[in-house]
Design a protein around this motif. Structure first.
Motif, PDB file in Angstrom:
ATOM      1  N   GLU A 191       0.820  -1.202   0.000  1.00  0.00           N
ATOM      2  CA  GLU A 191       0.000   0.000   0.000  1.00  0.00           C
ATOM      3  C   GLU A 191       0.857   1.257   0.000  1.00  0.00           C
ATOM      4  OE1 GLU A 191      -3.947  -0.012   2.282  1.00  0.00           O
ATOM      5  OE2 GLU A 191      -2.667  -1.314   3.500  1.00  0.00           O
ATOM      6  N   ARG A 192       0.317   2.282  -0.640  1.00  0.00           N
ATOM      7  CA  ARG A 192       0.930   3.597  -0.524  1.00  0.00           C
ATOM      8  C   ARG A 192       0.646   4.127   0.880  1.00  0.00           C
ATOM      9  NH1 ARG A 192      -1.333   7.268  -5.161  1.00  0.00           N
ATOM     10  NH2 ARG A 192      -3.254   6.707  -4.068  1.00  0.00           N
ATOM     11  N   ILE A 193       1.634   4.782   1.471  1.00  0.00           N
ATOM     12  CA  ILE A 193       1.447   5.262   2.840  1.00  0.00           C
ATOM     13  C   ILE A 193       0.320   6.286   2.910  1.00  0.00           C
ATOM     14  CG2 ILE A 193       2.539   6.568   4.715  1.00  0.00           C
ATOM     15  CD1 ILE A 193       5.159   5.202   4.039  1.00  0.00           C
ATOM     16  N   CYS A 194       0.145   7.071   1.853  1.00  0.00           N
ATOM     17  CA  CYS A 194      -0.916   8.079   1.873  1.00  0.00           C
ATOM     18  C   CYS A 194      -2.308   7.452   1.948  1.00  0.00           C
ATOM     19  CB  CYS A 194      -0.822   8.989   0.650  1.00  0.00           C
ATOM     20  SG  CYS A 194      -1.056   8.144  -0.933  1.00  0.00           S
ATOM     21  N   ASP A 195      -2.424   6.151   1.584  1.00  0.00           N
ATOM     22  CA  ASP A 195      -3.711   5.457   1.654  1.00  0.00           C
ATOM     23  C   ASP A 195      -3.936   4.756   2.990  1.00  0.00           C
ATOM     24  OD1 ASP A 195      -4.311   6.214  -0.957  1.00  0.00           O
ATOM     25  OD2 ASP A 195      -3.326   4.448  -1.809  1.00  0.00           O
ATOM     26  N   LEU A 196      -2.922   4.741   3.853  1.00  0.00           N
ATOM     27  CA  LEU A 196      -3.079   4.107   5.156  1.00  0.00           C
ATOM     28  C   LEU A 196      -3.944   4.972   6.062  1.00  0.00           C
ATOM     29  CD1 LEU A 196       0.621   2.953   5.834  1.00  0.00           C
ATOM     30  CD2 LEU A 196      -1.305   1.556   5.049  1.00  0.00           C
ATOM     31  N   PRO A 197      -4.641   4.352   7.020  1.00  0.00           N
ATOM     32  CA  PRO A 197      -5.470   5.150   7.929  1.00  0.00           C
ATOM     33  C   PRO A 197      -4.626   6.026   8.847  1.00  0.00           C
ATOM     34  CG  PRO A 197      -5.364   2.851   8.652  1.00  0.00           C
ATOM     35  CD  PRO A 197      -4.728   2.904   7.305  1.00  0.00           C
ATOM     36  N   ALA A 198      -5.235   7.087   9.319  1.00  0.00           N
ATOM     37  CA  ALA A 198      -4.538   7.963  10.266  1.00  0.00           C
ATOM     38  C   ALA A 198      -4.260   7.204  11.556  1.00  0.00           C
ATOM     39  CB  ALA A 198      -5.390   9.199  10.550  1.00  0.00           C
ATOM     40  N   PRO A 199      -3.160   7.510  12.214  1.00  0.00           N
ATOM     41  CA  PRO A 199      -2.860   6.821  13.475  1.00  0.00           C
ATOM     42  C   PRO A 199      -3.847   7.218  14.568  1.00  0.00           C
ATOM     43  CG  PRO A 199      -1.349   8.642  13.159  1.00  0.00           C
ATOM     44  CD  PRO A 199      -2.148   8.535  11.890  1.00  0.00           C
ATOM     45  N   ALA A 200      -4.065   6.307  15.501  1.00  0.00           N
ATOM     46  CA  ALA A 200      -4.961   6.598  16.624  1.00  0.00           C
ATOM     47  C   ALA A 200      -4.356   7.689  17.496  1.00  0.00           C
ATOM     48  CB  ALA A 200      -5.186   5.336  17.448  1.00  0.00           C
ATOM     49  N   PRO A 201      -5.184   8.576  18.050  1.00  0.00           N
ATOM     50  CA  PRO A 201      -4.652   9.610  18.958  1.00  0.00           C
ATOM     51  C   PRO A 201      -3.957   8.959  20.153  1.00  0.00           C
ATOM     52  CG  PRO A 201      -6.942  10.050  18.359  1.00  0.00           C
ATOM     53  CD  PRO A 201      -6.645   8.662  17.881  1.00  0.00           C
ATOM     54  N   ASN A 202      -2.948   9.625  20.669  1.00  0.00           N
ATOM     55  CA  ASN A 202      -2.210   9.114  21.823  1.00  0.00           C
ATOM     56  C   ASN A 202      -1.735  10.316  22.650  1.00  0.00           C
ATOM     57  OD1 ASN A 202      -0.405   7.938  23.652  1.00  0.00           O
ATOM     58  ND2 ASN A 202       0.223   6.352  22.200  1.00  0.00           N
ATOM     59  N   GLU A 203      -2.613  10.775  23.541  1.00  0.00           N
ATOM     60  CA  GLU A 203      -2.313  11.969  24.323  1.00  0.00           C
ATOM     61  C   GLU A 203      -1.092  11.769  25.216  1.00  0.00           C
ATOM     62  OE1 GLU A 203      -5.711  13.251  26.479  1.00  0.00           O
ATOM     63  OE2 GLU A 203      -6.949  13.578  24.687  1.00  0.00           O
ATOM     64  N   GLN A 204      -0.919  10.550  25.743  1.00  0.00           N
ATOM     65  CA  GLN A 204       0.215  10.290  26.614  1.00  0.00           C
ATOM     66  C   GLN A 204       1.528  10.368  25.846  1.00  0.00           C
ATOM     67  OE1 GLN A 204       0.069   9.885  30.079  1.00  0.00           O
ATOM     68  NE2 GLN A 204       2.237  10.313  29.736  1.00  0.00           N
ATOM     69  N   ALA A 205       1.535   9.835  24.632  1.00  0.00           N
ATOM     70  CA  ALA A 205       2.755   9.896  23.822  1.00  0.00           C
ATOM     71  C   ALA A 205       3.109  11.343  23.491  1.00  0.00           C
ATOM     72  CB  ALA A 205       2.576   9.094  22.539  1.00  0.00           C
ATOM     73  N   ILE A 206       2.104  12.153  23.204  1.00  0.00           N
ATOM     74  CA  ILE A 206       2.348  13.566  22.920  1.00  0.00           C
ATOM     75  C   ILE A 206       2.898  14.273  24.150  1.00  0.00           C
ATOM     76  CG2 ILE A 206       1.266  15.750  22.299  1.00  0.00           C
ATOM     77  CD1 ILE A 206       1.479  13.868  19.946  1.00  0.00           C
ATOM     78  N   ALA A 207       2.292  13.996  25.309  1.00  0.00           N
ATOM     79  CA  ALA A 207       2.758  14.625  26.554  1.00  0.00           C
ATOM     80  C   ALA A 207       4.183  14.196  26.875  1.00  0.00           C
ATOM     81  CB  ALA A 207       1.814  14.253  27.701  1.00  0.00           C
ATOM     82  N   ASP A 208       4.485  12.914  26.689  1.00  0.00           N
ATOM     83  CA  ASP A 208       5.847  12.421  26.942  1.00  0.00           C
ATOM     84  C   ASP A 208       6.851  13.094  26.013  1.00  0.00           C
ATOM     85  OD1 ASP A 208       4.812  10.772  28.879  1.00  0.00           O
ATOM     86  OD2 ASP A 208       4.869   8.946  27.642  1.00  0.00           O
ATOM     87  N   ALA A 209       6.471  13.264  24.749  1.00  0.00           N
ATOM     88  CA  ALA A 209       7.383  13.897  23.785  1.00  0.00           C
ATOM     89  C   ALA A 209       7.632  15.355  24.150  1.00  0.00           C
ATOM     90  CB  ALA A 209       6.805  13.799  22.379  1.00  0.00           C
TER      91      ALA A 209
END
Length: 690
Positions: A191-209
């Motif tokens: 598959e082309r990456i542009c056709d892959l679904p969006a990643p699930a939200p991850n608030e903890q990963a964002i906060a950790d970053a």
């Protein structure tokens, strides 16, 4: 041509060829567009294989283009066309794939890498964000958390790691050959990456970053903007995400931080032997190190890491035993961190000889003295080295302050002597000051530069003076800090100001780490030659008298209860109040910006004097020293680059104001005055080229 093509059966092999690292400049982008345009005329084509010439796939965009307006074709357009191409593209990643190189690989339907290659998006280390879809495609491929780990830190992954997280589809010794033999069904299902679904939200990963960026990249804009873009992939369309990414990239690339980081990037790569140095360094196999303390053990380990044989010399068996313990500590730490394996540890130990007999180093082509900082000790060491080593061996001293000309004067052939000033810990810190004494030969200098290359260190040529380049600036920095402290602040207020400026720690916490007794011994060495008209701040001497030597005694400028974190010490604050009273000084309340300005301008003025005296060859070298040796924030481009951002006329104006307080300490450097008169920047200033 920077892009070449070759038809092999049903495959078109496209090779990126722009030595040495296949940087993606305008010519390469145009070459890829030409390939895409011509694919329609190819018959029977089942795949396009994209690979790189030499050791690299592609090491990113050509950063030299960033200071000009973007030139068509733009990399995002190239990537989009590769992704949309009806004939599937396969990335055969033969070598490093960074930045735009990684983004080209993400545009392909299938990715195969050679073992051990590095793949990543390091744009934040240059003050920008990925600009050709990296922040939008990578999270869709490997998930939000893993994408953040790569994009927000800029750290690449190995091929093995990339396969484990799904960034690549396979590993092969010959990725081009494997790409040729992939069955058509595999390519059609990819598959082309542009056709892959969006990643699930991850608030903890964002906060950790965000928390990691605040800790590791304080003051920097790009990591936080990159995190915003990665977070966007969960909510925005691919089209909107790519548009926001491009907008952010173009905004950051012309900003002060990106310019500063590019300056250091190119300065580091330009740190090479000067053009006038024509001598060739003889090959080194065995190196002697004299002194097995913390510094000597670190130097020895750095040499062992580079594959050299090392003889570590000490004065007696008891000292040899201590030296062995010091080296073993570094080996054990490297094992625990996974930097080496047991076989690597055993290999290093097999190339290390420890002895109290200087004749054990009779085959060494280079000796590095790292003994106690005493002229008498060092001259006796050099006498012993001269007797034991071959007559053409190079003799180097790691002294931080002592006069290398005086050390060399005790050697029958002083042309063999130079300074190799390492920074602690020597096996980690990248800077190496190569100090040229009056009689130092070009061959000796060539050996210093060759050693720096072998050790993968950044070499900077310095002349002889008290402290050379870096420690001389450091002395002025500490003097300015002590003056601000005595006249109206506290150590923690000074430290907080400089941490806010971008240092990892302020001058007082740094002294607590190294030990106040070290600076005290250096002050006593300078007593006989100190200008009696120059103001002297006695607070640090009183600290030593009280036994407050830093972390090692549990108290210095701060207290360290239980060996844990630091706490403010009111006794220290009271010392400044007392000394100000004794000196008849009315203390003032300095603001954080005022503290920062005084300390930074003091360093700039001292560095300008260093340029005027020819101790440093150019402003760029001072930038390298301050960034790689003394913690000056890389994202400000180094001390002199930052000075040019402030503007030399403005600096002179402020120094003249400070000079009204103390005409001696704040005397404006002639270099700054010359720059104002000539209308040039510090980067353009040229003193002696030798």
């Amino acid at each position: 041509m920077t892009v070449t093509t070759k038809r092999v059966g049903t495959a078109l092999i496209v090779t990126l060829d722009n030595a040495p690292v296949n940087a993606i400049g305008q010519a390469m982008r145009q070459g890829l567009i030409d390939v895409l345009t011509g694919i329609g005329s190819e018959t029977g084509l089942t795949r396009v294989i994209l690979t790189g010439a030499g050791r690299a796939f592609a090491a990113g965009a050509d950063a030299r283009e960033f200071d000009a307006d973007p030139i068509e074709p733009h990399l995002p357009d190239v990537v989009a066309q590769i992704e949309a191409c009806e004939v599937p593209w396969v990335a055969a990643i033969n070598g490093v794939a960074l930045g735009g190189g990684c983004e080209l690989a993400l545009a392909c339907r299938y990715r195969i890498a050679a073992p051990g290659v590095s793949i990543g998006l390091p744009e934040v280390t240059l003050g920008v964000v990925p600009g050709a879809g990296g922040t939008q495609r990578l999270p869709r491929l490997i998930g939000l958390r893993r994408a953040l780990e790569m994009i927000a830190t800029g750290k690449p992954v190995t091929a093995q790691q990339a396969e484990a997280i799904g960034l690549i589809d396979g590993i092969a010794d010959d990725p081009v050959a494997m790409a040729q033999y992939l069955d058509i069904g595999t390519l059609e299902l990819a598959e082309r990456i542009c056709d892959l679904p969006a990643p699930a939200p991850n608030e903890q990963a964002i906060a950790d970053a965000r928390a990691l960026a605040a800790k590791k990249s304080a003051g920097q804009i790009a990591p936080l903007r990159a995190i915003d873009l990665v977070e966007l992939t969960s909510a925005a369309s691919m089209t909107d995400g790519l548009s926001r990414e491009r907008e952010t990239f173009l905004d950051l690339r012309t900003g002060d931080q990106a310019r500063a980081l590019r300056h250091i990037f190119f300065a580091e790569r330009a740190a090479k032997p000067p053009n006038w140095l024509q001598a060739q360094a003889p090959a080194l196999d065995q190196v002697a190190v004299v002194g097995g303390g913390t510094m000597g053990a670190g130097i020895a380990y750095a040499l062992l890491n580079a594959g050299l044989r090392v003889v570590l010399l000490e004065v007696d068996q008891e000292a040899v035993d201590r030296a062995r313990i010091n080296v073993n500590k570094i080996v054990d730490a490297s094992l625990k961190r996974g930097l080496i394996d047991q076989a690597g540890a055993e290999d290093r130990q097999s190339r290390l000889t420890l002895s109290d007999d200087f004749q054990a180093a009779s085959g060494a082509g280079l000796a590095i003295e790292a003994a106690f900082e005493s002229m008498e000790v060092k001259r006796s060491v050099f006498t012993a080295l001269e007797q034991a080593l071959p007559r053409d061996a190079i003799l180097a001293t790691n002294t931080s302050y002592l006069d290398i000309n005086e050390i060399a004067s005790g050697v029958s052939d002083p042309s063999r002597v130079l300074g190799l000033h390492f920074f602690a810990p020597a096996h980690i810190m990248k800077l190496l000051e190569i100090v040229r004494a009056q009689a130092t030969s070009e061959t000796a200098l060539a050996v210093g530069y060759a050693l720096a290359k072998t050790l993968r260190k950044v070499p900077v040529l310095a002349g002889v003076c008290d402290g050379f380049i870096g420690n001389r600036i450091l002395q002025r920095y500490r003097e300015a800090a002590d003056t601000v402290f005595m006249d109206g602040s506290t150590p923690w207020e000074v430290d907080e100001a400089m941490v806010a400026f971008g240092y990892a720690m302020g001058p007082y916490e740094a002294q607590d780490l190294s030990g106040l007794d070290i600076a005290h011994a250096n002050r006593r060495r300078q007593d006989a030659t100190r200008d009696p008209n120059r103001r002297y701040i006695p607070i640090a001497d009183r600290m030593v008298e009280l036994g407050k030597l830093g972390r090692k005694t549990g108290a210095g400028w701060y207290r360290y209860p239980g060996g844990n974190g630091k706490v403010d010490d009111p006794i220290v604050a009271d010392l400044a109040v007392e000394e100000a009273h004794f000196a008849g000084i009315s203390r003032v309340d300095y603001s954080e910006p005022e503290i920062e300005e005084r300390l930074v301008l003091a360093m700039i003025n001292e560095a300008a004097d260093i340029l005027h005296e020819g101790i440093a060859q150019n402003a760029r070298d001072i930038d390298l020293v301050t960034v790689f040796g003394y913690g000056f924030p890389r994202w400000r481009g180094g001390l002199m680059h930052y000075a040019d951002q402030l503007g030399v006329p403005q600096i002179v104006q402020r120094l003249e104001v400070f000079a009204q307080e103390d005409p001696l300490v704040w005397r404006v450097s002639q270099t700054l005055l010359d720059c104002v008169e000539q209308g040039i920047s510090l980067a353009q200033y040229r003193g002696s080229d030798r």
